[in-house]
Write an enzyme that holds these catalytic residues in place. Structure first.
Site: not given
Ligand code: AR6
Length: 171
Positions: A13, A36, A120
């Site tokens: 992203i 994040d 999520s």
């Molecule tokens: N680019 C694209 N997708 C990604 C990336 C990236 N760099 N990194 C992870 N994903 P998540 P959530 C995917 O955990 O579930 C944080 O600590 C990942 O594989 O980022 O909403 C926040 O501060 C998954 O498919 O977000 C919150 O506390 C998707 O992005 C919490 O995590 C979302 O994974 C939010 O959790």
């Protein structure tokens, strides 16, 4: 106003050349892991500094707001807080609200291209197939001035499932 064209790509992203990237944040709005963490690392300290100014009391689940994108190639980060399925937040309207509110904020900014992670579906544990359905249903149906809503999949398996879902109208 119309509905955005929804596309799916594999990638990071933080590398998307779009007007705005969406962050899967938490209610505190002070950074975290996953997307994040990646956004705060790549965007640099300006992103956190702007979060502190704009979100002194954080952000509610299902809501969205924006900050500078700092050093990212995008102009803005649109932060949204998905429901934490793992912690028992299982109201699906909170998840669809994230996509709808992010598009509203994009309209306020005049952003035409917006990249979304699958909100999520990582640390917060929402089952991936339903997270895909919620994203596709909401993004394809929301009237706005955004032209492209690009869902960014972090791995090939997720991209494959997203592409299958996008080939299966009606959404
Ligand atoms: N680019 C694209 N997708 C990604 C990336 C990236 N760099 N990194 C992870 N994903 P998540 P959530 C995917 O955990 O579930 C944080 O600590 C990942 O594989 O980022 O909403 C926040 O501060 C998954 O498919 O977000 C919150 O506390 C998707 O992005 C919490 O995590 C979302 O994974 C939010 O959790």
């Amino acid at each position: 106003m119309s509905t955005p064209t929804v596309t799916a790509v594999r990638g990071d992203i933080t590398a998307q050349h779009v007007d705005a990237v969406v962050n899967a944040a938490n209610r505190r709005m002070r950074g975290g892991g996953g997307v994040d963490g990646a956004i705060h690392r790549a965007g640099g300290p300006a992103v956190l500094a702007d979060c502190i100014v704009r979100f002194p009391r954080g952000l509610a689940t299902g809501d969205a707001g924006w900050t500078t994108a700092g050093d990212l190639p995008a102009r803005w980060v649109i932060h949204t807080v998905g429901p934490n399925f793992r912690a028992g937040e299982r109201d699906r309207t909170l998840l669809t609200s994230c996509y709808r509110r992010a598009l509203e904020v994009a309209d306020d900014l005049g952003a035409r291209t917006v990249a979304f992670p699958l909100i999520s579906s990582g640390i917060y544990g929402w089952p991936a197939d339903d997270a895909i359905d919620a994203a596709v249903e909401t993004l394809t149906a929301t009237m706005c001035d955004v032209e492209e809503a690009r869902i960014v999949a972090f791995d090939d398996g997720l991209l494959e499932r997203l592409e299958q879902r996008l080939r299966r109208p009606p959404y």
